[in-house]
Scaffold this active site. Structure first.
Site, PDB file in Angstrom:
ATOM      1  N   HIS A  53       0.875  -1.173   0.000  1.00  0.00           N
ATOM      2  CA  HIS A  53       0.000   0.000   0.000  1.00  0.00           C
ATOM      3  C   HIS A  53       0.913   1.225   0.000  1.00  0.00           C
ATOM      4  O   HIS A  53       2.018   1.178   0.542  1.00  0.00           O
ATOM      5  CB  HIS A  53      -0.834  -0.049   1.277  1.00  0.00           C
ATOM      6  CG  HIS A  53      -1.917   0.976   1.383  1.00  0.00           C
ATOM      7  ND1 HIS A  53      -1.669   2.257   1.822  1.00  0.00           N
ATOM      8  CD2 HIS A  53      -3.239   0.910   1.123  1.00  0.00           C
ATOM      9  CE1 HIS A  53      -2.817   2.930   1.830  1.00  0.00           C
ATOM     10  NE2 HIS A  53      -3.781   2.138   1.420  1.00  0.00           N
TER      11      HIS A  53
ATOM     12  N   CYS B 292      -4.720   2.479  -3.779  1.00  0.00           N
ATOM     13  CA  CYS B 292      -3.486   3.001  -3.168  1.00  0.00           C
ATOM     14  C   CYS B 292      -2.347   1.998  -3.300  1.00  0.00           C
ATOM     15  O   CYS B 292      -1.525   1.859  -2.389  1.00  0.00           O
ATOM     16  CB  CYS B 292      -3.693   3.347  -1.697  1.00  0.00           C
ATOM     17  SG  CYS B 292      -4.938   4.602  -1.417  1.00  0.00           S
TER      18      CYS B 292
ATOM     19  N   ASP C 199       3.085  -4.572   7.777  1.00  0.00           N
ATOM     20  CA  ASP C 199       1.820  -3.842   7.679  1.00  0.00           C
ATOM     21  C   ASP C 199       0.686  -4.867   7.780  1.00  0.00           C
ATOM     22  O   ASP C 199       0.398  -5.585   6.837  1.00  0.00           O
ATOM     23  CB  ASP C 199       1.780  -3.100   6.339  1.00  0.00           C
ATOM     24  CG  ASP C 199       0.439  -2.419   6.086  1.00  0.00           C
ATOM     25  OD1 ASP C 199      -0.469  -2.553   6.935  1.00  0.00           O
ATOM     26  OD2 ASP C 199       0.314  -1.766   5.038  1.00  0.00           O
TER      27      ASP C 199
ATOM     28  N   GLN D 201      -4.547  -5.361   6.767  1.00  0.00           N
ATOM     29  CA  GLN D 201      -5.543  -6.248   6.152  1.00  0.00           C
ATOM     30  C   GLN D 201      -5.510  -7.657   6.730  1.00  0.00           C
ATOM     31  O   GLN D 201      -6.268  -8.522   6.285  1.00  0.00           O
ATOM     32  CB  GLN D 201      -5.320  -6.323   4.629  1.00  0.00           C
ATOM     33  CG  GLN D 201      -5.465  -5.001   3.913  1.00  0.00           C
ATOM     34  CD  GLN D 201      -6.885  -4.450   3.947  1.00  0.00           C
ATOM     35  OE1 GLN D 201      -7.842  -5.141   4.339  1.00  0.00           O
ATOM     36  NE2 GLN D 201      -7.040  -3.200   3.558  1.00  0.00           N
TER      37      GLN D 201
ATOM     38  N   LYS E 293     -10.341  -0.841  10.306  1.00  0.00           N
ATOM     39  CA  LYS E 293     -10.443  -2.039   9.466  1.00  0.00           C
ATOM     40  C   LYS E 293     -10.663  -3.289  10.321  1.00  0.00           C
ATOM     41  O   LYS E 293     -10.857  -4.389   9.812  1.00  0.00           O
ATOM     42  CB  LYS E 293      -9.177  -2.203   8.612  1.00  0.00           C
ATOM     43  CG  LYS E 293      -8.997  -1.086   7.594  1.00  0.00           C
ATOM     44  CD  LYS E 293      -7.774  -1.320   6.744  1.00  0.00           C
ATOM     45  CE  LYS E 293      -7.295  -0.064   6.033  1.00  0.00           C
ATOM     46  NZ  LYS E 293      -8.105   0.301   4.867  1.00  0.00           N
TER      47      LYS E 293
HETATM   48  C1  LIG Z   1      -2.515  -2.770   3.462  1.00  0.00           C
HETATM   49  C2  LIG Z   1      -2.861  -1.423   4.008  1.00  0.00           C
HETATM   50  N1  LIG Z   1      -1.949  -0.742   4.702  1.00  0.00           N
HETATM   51  C3  LIG Z   1      -2.212   0.471   5.213  1.00  0.00           C
HETATM   52  C4  LIG Z   1      -3.421   1.088   5.026  1.00  0.00           C
HETATM   53  C5  LIG Z   1      -3.620   2.464   5.576  1.00  0.00           C
HETATM   54  O1  LIG Z   1      -4.587   2.519   6.548  1.00  0.00           O
HETATM   55  P1  LIG Z   1      -5.109   3.927   7.071  1.00  0.00           P
HETATM   56  O2  LIG Z   1      -5.466   4.719   5.837  1.00  0.00           O
HETATM   57  O3  LIG Z   1      -6.298   3.587   7.880  1.00  0.00           O
HETATM   58  O4  LIG Z   1      -4.032   4.581   7.840  1.00  0.00           O
HETATM   59  C6  LIG Z   1      -4.405   0.424   4.299  1.00  0.00           C
HETATM   60  C7  LIG Z   1      -5.717   1.081   4.070  1.00  0.00           C
HETATM   61  O5  LIG Z   1      -6.289   1.037   3.003  1.00  0.00           O
HETATM   62  C8  LIG Z   1      -4.119  -0.860   3.770  1.00  0.00           C
HETATM   63  O6  LIG Z   1      -5.025  -1.522   3.050  1.00  0.00           O
END
Ligand SMILES: Cc1ncc(COP(=O)(O)O)c(C=O)c1O
Lengths: 433, 153
Positions: free
Chosen positions: A150, A391, A227, A230, A253
């Protein structure tokens, strides 16, 4: 600091105790229909049609347990933490500390590790990149990440690499969306100081072999940043077993509120890292000559933290633990299999990401229609999905497409909901093919 | 009630399937890129000018049905028009897209552009409908660099 909740006097309200018991059907299985009743928003309609919410990778809905915990906090306690001698402030402090303990339990924290509350997954990743990366990276060092990250696990590292002269190197992915582990092995060397990798890809659904990635990274002395945005809501995550150095999750999430995230990290690293933001709550003492910082996690929690959000997130984690993460995972894996089979029957539809280990994310393209138009037609049928690059533009480049439509599952989805989805996909074909 | 059929008028679906003036133009005076970062739509507009009058225009690239149909219809509407006339037509188009979905349409001024009136129900799609127009106006001003739906109006 971590005073147990038991110390609170009897007239203190509790915000985390009123959690419903595990929702299991008569035969002891996950009872999705009972679970759905915990989520008020699921009963609404969209354009006169029942809502079919399949955008759980973007954000998840909140069960009553979360809504009520936050509501109760504001109604009965609402005070700042760590600063008041008064009853309400002590209650708030207890709840906040208790929330942290709940999350330690949820993630199976290893000995000598801490959980820091941040404003979100993005903030957690920026904190690690800037504070850890910024203090250890030197010119000639390397940061490995993957082609499926991401943007929030790419851009912070690009920024710190630009500042320190370290080099960013992406690990390639195979055609099925798995990480190229051979390439990863060959890229590892003494120069690699950080391996930043997603646990589950939000664009492809791939589940990466974190324990193995971590072991290989540690063999060359690199630190592993995962990270887990998900992964945490969809499968059991035991950080003791995964053996990672840092792990990141997003409250919203995980069926919790927005505005809160988690950074899990090794205490010895956190102690050596410089603070990230300065302010109240992160110090022991301040004078114009010398400021002494608090120990982690407080050192990285400058200012009034998201208190109600921490309480809400703990309620979400408790809710998930009561259902059982293994049960949730099994349910979603069943949904994923059904969905993948049914989508394969739609002519001209191609799924991106067919790795053997996948979470409930199905990204696809159709030869007759653009992802944006597909998303629009589905919306008209009450089916919420996401269209775009998610993203994760490098993933789109890797597969040579501008965008996909993405179906992402949550614990409350049902097989029956796929009827509306598949019907809408056929409508797309009738309109555009 | 959302009826996506009101958004995807037959004319729009036709232009999407069989776009007019689709392809590059090797002897173009100006080539302008337009990009919509939200959905990754990206078009190139090729323009041949006679003074400040559009002599011919074509486009290529990829985008959703709304953006592609809008680009296609645009190329059929601007040929032979002066820069100021193109800008005026774009202005009329934008005002319509931003107007209340219930408000009456100035069909005389809008002409064929009225097929996009369904977009008024879906404000996020305004950017799709205007992408090619933004690029064309930039091309008419021989602006440097790609334009994006995220810069300016
Ligand atoms: C894999 C992953 N990492 C990080 C994020 C970022 O999360 P946030 O926008 O809630 O900080 C997302 C959100 O779409 C994501 O899918």
């Amino acid at each position: 600091m971590n005073r147990p909740l038991a110390d609170a006097p009897a007239d203190s309200p509790s915000v985390t105790s009123a959690v419903p018991p595990a929702v299991l059907s008569a035969n002891g299985n996950f009872d999705v229909n009972a679970v759905r009743r915990d989520f008020p928003v699921l009963s609404r309609s969209v354009y006169g049609k029942p809502l079919v919410y399949l955008d759980n990778a973007a954000t998840t809905h909140k069960p009553l347990a979360v809504l009520e915990a936050m509501d109760r906090f504001y109604r009965t306690s609402n005070a700042n933490v760590h600063r008041g001698v008064h009853r309400l402030s002590m209650d708030a402090t207890n709840f906040y500390d208790e929330a942290r303990r709940v999350l330690h339990k949820f993630f199976g924290t290893a000995i000598g590790c801490e959980i820091i509350f941040t404003r979100g997954a993005t903030e957690s990743l920026n904190l690690v990149a800037q504070s850890y990366g910024g203090s250890v990276l030197r010119e000639g060092d390397e940061v490995l990440l993957t082609w499926m990250e991401h943007h929030s696990n790419i851009v912070p590292w690009q920024m710190v690499c630009a500042r320190t002269g370290a080099k960013l190197r992406p690990i390639p992915i195979l055609d099925d969306g798995s990480l190229d582990m051979d390439a990863y092995r060959s890229m590892l060397s003494e120069r690699v100081k950080v391996v930043a990798v997603t646990h589950v890809s939000n664009a492809l659904g791939t589940v990466n072999p974190i324990a193995e990635i971590s072991r290989l990274a540690h063999d060359v002395g690199a630190v592993v940043v995962v990270d887990g945005a998900q992964a945490a809501p969809h499968m059991p995550v035991n950080l003791r077993e995964l053996g990672v150095d840092f792990y990141v999750a997003a409250g919203h999430k995980m069926y919790g509120p927005t505005g809160i995230g988690i950074l899990y990290g090794r205490a010895d690293l956190l102690e050596r890292m410089p603070p990230w933001q300065g302010g109240g709550d992160m110090i022991l003492s301040v004078s114009f000559e010398k400021t002494v910082y608090a120990q982690p996690p407080q050192k990285f929690e400058a200012g009034t933290p998201p208190i109600a959000e921490a309480i809400g997130l703990a309620a979400a984690a408790t809710y998930l633990m009561n259902l059982g993460m293994s049960e949730i995972h099994r349910h979603e894996q069943h949904l994923l299999r059904t969905l993948t089979e049914r989508m394969a029957e739609v002519p001209g539809l191609r799924i991106l990401g067919t790795a053997p280990q996948k979470a409930g994310v199905v990204s696809f393209v159709m030869d007759c229609a653009h992802p944006h138009d597909i998303g629009q037609i589905l919306d008209g049928e009450g089916v919420a999905v996401r269209a775009g690059h998610h993203c994760a533009q490098p993933v789109m480049q890797r597969f040579g497409i501008p965008a996909t439509t993405r179906v992402s599952l949550g614990l409350y989805n049902t097989d029956a909901e796929f009827d509306a989805l598949i019907g809408a996909l056929h409508k797309v074909r009738r309109m555009f093919a | 009630m959302s009826d996506t059929r009101a958004l995807y008028e037959e004319v729009i679906l036709d232009h999407n399937k069989n776009p007019k003036n689709f392809g590059s133009m090797p002897d173009a005076d100006v080539v302008q890129e337009g990009y919509n970062p939200l959905c990754g739509d990206s078009f190139k507009i090729y323009l041949k000018l006679d003074g400040d009058t559009v002599q011919s225009v074509s486009f290529e690239g990829h985008g959703c049905a709304i953006s592609k149909a809008s680009a296609s219809l645009m190329t059929t509407l601007v040929k032979g028009r002066k820069r100021s006339e193109v800008e005026e037509l774009f202005h009329v188009f934008q005002e319509m897209l931003k107007s209340d979905p219930e408000s009456p349409l100035d069909t005389e001024k809008l002409g064929k552009l009225k097929v996009f009136s369904g977009v008024r129900e879906y404000p996020v799609r305004i950017k799709c409908a205007t992408l090619a127009w933004h690029a064309l106006v930039a091309a008419l001003h021989q602006q440097e660099g790609p334009v994006s739906t995220e810069s300016g109006s």
